[in-house]
Design an enzyme around this catalytic site. Sequence first.
Site, PDB file in Angstrom:
ATOM      1  N   TRP A   7       0.897  -1.104  -0.281  1.00  0.00           N
ATOM      2  CA  TRP A   7      -0.033  -0.312   0.355  1.00  0.00           C
ATOM      3  C   TRP A   7       0.859   1.820   0.034  1.00  0.00           C
ATOM      4  CZ3 TRP A   7      -1.292   3.035   4.427  1.00  0.00           C
ATOM      5  CH2 TRP A   7      -0.435   3.757   6.082  1.00  0.00           C
ATOM      6  N   ASP A   8       2.474   1.040   0.150  1.00  0.00           N
ATOM      7  CA  ASP A   8       3.249   2.475   0.179  1.00  0.00           C
ATOM      8  C   ASP A   8       2.662   2.934  -1.189  1.00  0.00           C
ATOM      9  OD1 ASP A   8       4.069   0.214   1.622  1.00  0.00           O
ATOM     10  OD2 ASP A   8       6.436   0.139   1.303  1.00  0.00           O
TER      11      ASP A   8
ATOM     12  N   GLU B   9       1.113  -1.940  12.767  1.00  0.00           N
ATOM     13  CA  GLU B   9       1.456  -2.802  12.689  1.00  0.00           C
ATOM     14  C   GLU B   9       1.814  -3.269  14.631  1.00  0.00           C
ATOM     15  OE1 GLU B   9       3.606  -3.383   9.551  1.00  0.00           O
ATOM     16  OE2 GLU B   9       1.910  -4.504   8.666  1.00  0.00           O
TER      17      GLU B   9
ATOM     18  N   LYS C  19       3.523   1.927  16.160  1.00  0.00           N
ATOM     19  CA  LYS C  19       5.352   2.129  15.292  1.00  0.00           C
ATOM     20  C   LYS C  19       4.916   3.027  13.838  1.00  0.00           C
ATOM     21  CE  LYS C  19       6.773  -1.550  11.831  1.00  0.00           C
ATOM     22  NZ  LYS C  19       5.983  -2.267  10.862  1.00  0.00           N
ATOM     23  N   GLN C  20       3.810   3.696  13.402  1.00  0.00           N
ATOM     24  CA  GLN C  20       3.955   4.215  11.750  1.00  0.00           C
ATOM     25  C   GLN C  20       2.275   5.212  12.080  1.00  0.00           C
ATOM     26  OE1 GLN C  20       3.952   1.193   9.190  1.00  0.00           O
ATOM     27  NE2 GLN C  20       2.978   2.788   8.293  1.00  0.00           N
TER      28      GLN C  20
END
Lengths: 768, 768
Positions: free
Chosen positions: B359-360, B490, B602-603
Amino acid sequence: MNQDYIKPDAWSIIEEEFDTGRVKSSESLFSIGNGAMGQRANFEEQYSGPSFQGSYIGGVFYPDKTKVGWWKNGYPEYFAKVLNAPNWIGINVFVNDEPLDLFTCEKVQSFRRELNMKEGYLARSFEATLPNGVEIEVKSVRFLSIVDDELGAIKFEVTPISSDATVRFDPYLDGSITNTDANWEERFWETLEVKAEEKRAYIVSKTLKTEFHVGTYMQSEILKSGKKEDLSPEVKTDEDRVSFSYSLDAKKGEAVAIVKYAGYVTDMNHKKSDLIQAASMVLEKAEKKGFDQLKTEQKDAWAAIWEMADITISGDVKAQQGIRFNIFQLNQTYLGKDERLNIGPKGFTGEKYGGSTYWDTEAYCIPFYMATKDQKVARKLLSYRYNHLEKAKENAGKLGFSNGAALYPMVTMNGEESHNEWEITFEEIHRNGAMVFAIYNYVRFTGDFSYIPEKGLEVMIAIARFWHQRANFSKAKNKYVILGVTGPNEYENNVNNNWYTNYTAKWCIEYCIQMIDKVKDAYEEDYLRIMGLTNLNESELSSWREVADGMYFPYSEEHGVFLQQDGFLDKEIIPVSDLDKKQRPINQKWSWDRILRSCYIKQADVLQGFYFFADHFSKDDLKKHFDFYEPLTVHESSLSPCVHSIQAALLGRMEQAYEFYLRTSRLDLDDYNKEVEEGCHITSMAGTWMSIVEGFGGMRVEDDQLSFKPQIPDQWKGYSFKVNFRDRILKVTVSSEKTEFTLEGNDPLEILVNGKPVEVKPNTPVTA
Amino acid sequence: MNQDYIKPDAWSIIEEEFDTGRVKSSESLFSIGNGAMGQRANFEEQYSGPSFQGSYIGGVFYPDKTKVGWWKNGYPEYFAKVLNAPNWIGINVFVNDEPLDLFTCEKVQSFRRELNMKEGYLARSFEATLPNGVEIEVKSVRFLSIVDDELGAIKFEVTPISSDATVRFDPYLDGSITNTDANWEERFWETLEVKAEEKRAYIVSKTLKTEFHVGTYMQSEILKSGKKEDLSPEVKTDEDRVSFSYSLDAKKGEAVAIVKYAGYVTDMNHKKSDLIQAASMVLEKAEKKGFDQLKTEQKDAWAAIWEMADITISGDVKAQQGIRFNIFQLNQTYLGKDERLNIGPKGFTGEKYGGSTYWDTEAYCIPFYMATKDQKVARKLLSYRYNHLEKAKENAGKLGFSNGAALYPMVTMNGEESHNEWEITFEEIHRNGAMVFAIYNYVRFTGDFSYIPEKGLEVMIAIARFWHQRANFSKAKNKYVILGVTGPNEYENNVNNNWYTNYTAKWCIEYCIQMIDKVKDAYEEDYLRIMGLTNLNESELSSWREVADGMYFPYSEEHGVFLQQDGFLDKEIIPVSDLDKKQRPINQKWSWDRILRSCYIKQADVLQGFYFFADHFSKDDLKKHFDFYEPLTVHESSLSPCVHSIQAALLGRMEQAYEFYLRTSRLDLDDYNKEVEEGCHITSMAGTWMSIVEGFGGMRVEDDQLSFKPQIPDQWKGYSFKVNFRDRILKVTVSSEKTEFTLEGNDPLEILVNGKPVEVKPNTPVTA
């Protein structure tokens, strides 16, 4: 029911047809074991059809390298794998130089295989027409001695029936074996020595990495028309194999036979350097006793087991066969002689579930062993975990816990974790609760409190410390919560506040504190030793209490039930009975995410708590929870139906209890899950025993007294079982009219029957 | 910062020392690619030290067999693996018969490696003393042509400097290569043909299972003192390899060189049977142009890319080098020529993250390609997913979804799922939202609505159907919920009601319904075609609306923020700043369960939603959420700092924005995560670009207008970037005093600067 080729019989497992498609299933069902070793019912002679070879030695394993998609910190680098060990059953047979191979025979008839559970042996007979046209009759008998548990014996008899023939027996040992589940065509054994003497042969092998040294050995003798022939074999050895070869002429109708004594000796019991000597002593003894005496001893030893462990059922031969199969397999797997061994979910019948020990032992197996054997056996099972306490602390350490907290492994062979799925390995932590429950259960049943000061309390403290650290305070709930767990229902992963886990955690802490007080009062020396060891002080205890007192339990006001976990009611709640049958079993039809977000329960979860802590809840509580959760349970674990059977019986729902009983007792014989090829479900067999004794018999321990509430399924005329309660053997015989209690020994015993005290005098049946 | 051996330089990546411990890192950093193929900076000559060989062809993959602990229904049986392809760079060099091998040389000095980003080539030079004592000087230049994208060229020059010497060049092709990540020592390629002609050589190979046919080829020529030598090589072929050998005498100080033209042709672009012919045509052309012309063409082509894509930063050479490295790598990975290709997280620099598309692409890369290239390129990236729509439907079908619902794979090469962890593969479903967001983003930026009726709407309908089925009604909440998901963060798995996922799902449905209406109004023919294809009707739409309208969003009244998921506030909330540094990065220090139950992010997750849907929320909303979530974010994903940088800039927190910018722009050059050996983080490089353009420059599209709110970090004197907005090239130059806008072309453009309209006339800089 998926297969019904097993003939109903009260004492034996019998098949009467040779079907190449069933060979693997039968290899599982006809497995034999003696607690120290065991093997699938592979044929002695060459067989080129589909087969799953397996011969296993208790405690011998290989550390397989963990392979996962994305490495998670904390995974064990290696995990214990059940190892297929060198083959000692092999006897290749040639008739006029044509190999006997049932897969290639022109014709196979009168095939019969019998696992005689009463006497503990496996027999096979058939008539075969070989590709060269020669017809022979074959009879073989094999058993693993439970008296001399390093020894197995085989008698293999061939009779030419169409003509005279030359029969060659090539008994062999083969060290070049592999595992079916090996990732690569890797070997796990290295052969160190192959040795043949006059009549004996040995292979010494070691497992790679773990370096278990195992001696595999054999000796053979030839009989002609039942009489020993003095025949010297040709001997052939190569790198991994040694074989003897005997060639003899048999007249039409004349039986020629080979007797093979063989087995394993390991460096768990002998010095590495003495393995051949140890093996030769086993053979010496075997030779002296001879096949017939060994077989008689086997029969007698099994008679002694059955004397105590048998459950009779009259009026339902399949149910009778089922329960005996379960009792037989449990005894084949574990006899309680060796504290280093345990009860693997597949016992000695397959490779699956690498590692031998799951929480199954504590949650399901201990009651069976406790009631049907000397109480030392259950104590050995508890000690197994005590002996692994340091490793359980290391395991918790890897996950970031400190201060001597312990997390017992999900799966283990030697105390180290053997499983590599984060949602199980790291999160199915309720297993820690089962360790403590087993101690509680043992003390409750046996009255042997001494285990707690001697060993149990250290385990309980380490586990209480784990729970104390694993819970965290939720400001939002103003309670202690336990986040990110997998409960007994493995169809939920990484949930918050699994009721069963939270309840068990709270109970573990509270029970531990109680026991500390009790040990302090009555066992001062042990108390001081343990306090010194653990550095436990009042301030730590009070922070434990804070967690236990403040534990959060998800609850639904609307339904009046505890919720399996936070958010359970956000699911679509549709009973299993409304689920399209084509969607079942859901673990074969649905993707994992769909299973996880569904309301379906793999095995008792909240109800497991209601089973363990039955006395904490009213019958009405149980009814509410059973009525809420049972309809959502798919029973796709072998461990599930027994708990539901017991609870249905307790609620007086005997039809349902019987239905669950059938599912558990003939799970493998009827191959409900279409997977018996992989091996039998050993640990759940103890659940079958519980279904009868605790379910139908309603046996409990209440205030140090045995209590019964006997019921009987309509389908049965009667049933009976025995329990060893604190060295008092009580036999319970139930029919639809009455229940009879018979006590062995000299002292009377007061029991409760349907809540009323009944005094049972020795050797004087009492009817209630 | 973990390494700093890369010399600061505005246009080049330079190392000036030969360190065997850094060879693998440099192989990643000095990688070259041309969008169609790419390779790690492995040496041409033999190298016996630690090295990670890699040469990759866009679109060529191998289906690796899934290996997991316990199989989960729905896992793909195979997944795409990035394949190391036959080696064509190889030139073994011998001096007086001694092989040149930097690992075994007595001395290596003046070593210098330069990745010239301005002109698109890799150069290397050094002086070495061979084990035989001969000293030589070596210079090599290598590039992959972006003009002729099947071609690479190498010039390798050797000058004996201690004495006269015989120099042998053995250029070769080698088809017997393996992957570093191969589980077994398995080969993924079969060599079909090895062919040598007078001056050319070919290997035709095919990949196992996928059967990609690839022609690898070479042609070489020898130069002495810069002049072509007419020298015929000795030719050697074997099963998987072909080599030429040229031996020539060089005087002390006399340069001898080999030029090698080589590369890949594949059956993605040619007939299987024509590969050798196609290769020979590439070589023909190369020979005609010659090395110098090819290199000039390369320089010109890169100049054209830079003309549009460059970002200048003055006053901070490391920041300048960082952003250029990112822009360069993105262009090396994907140039937008081939609709079948995409942007792998490691590009052509390593094997990790098998499969090319995450999906990046949709979430991070599209804005970069949209603004720095013709809008057709972004449209190609969208079409890539359109072309995989049927496979996305199959994928959803495997997970039990019906009615043409689609779930795009988490990782893919050809539309099939390539990942095998249930919590990702089955549950990280928010990726579906990014597919729709990219369409929305494309239309918003380019104004090209036509993509929606032509392709986009079908994708959106299939995705809306997925969300509609994936949500379920919670009676308890009286809302629609989405259970069991993994969000962008994640470090949470299998959570309920991830706000980002729920918000995206609702938005996808609503946007789809809007677009259906718009297409209905303006593109009747397409509308009818799509309705015919999808059988969509009003009743289905209204049930979509019910789900979208009734979607549940976890919210905290106390904190005034949306919660990342249900139960988030049950965690212990401790800011990252209070976390012991020794515990970081937590993914290397903590077990997975600990990470999962921690509050650490995480992000960007909720903040990712605030990035995508920035215009749905007020600045005050953003501030509240940023202040709540940023302190809990550990940024252990390469995709994390850029979003936070953009949002910090939007909140006027330039110090923080700059800090995040540094982390993203020099992630690989400075090897923050100690893993650059494995390859570069290509997709996050687009985030670096966004940090400057959308973060510091504050670029947005508002009501069809470009809008800017320029700011500049204190550390910089100025920066500039260009954007292609609907075929209008606008250059933005920011300094601490002013911002200048320059427009190319003929028509004026009205933009917003800090909310105020500014008209920019062509070729007339406007200052704001």
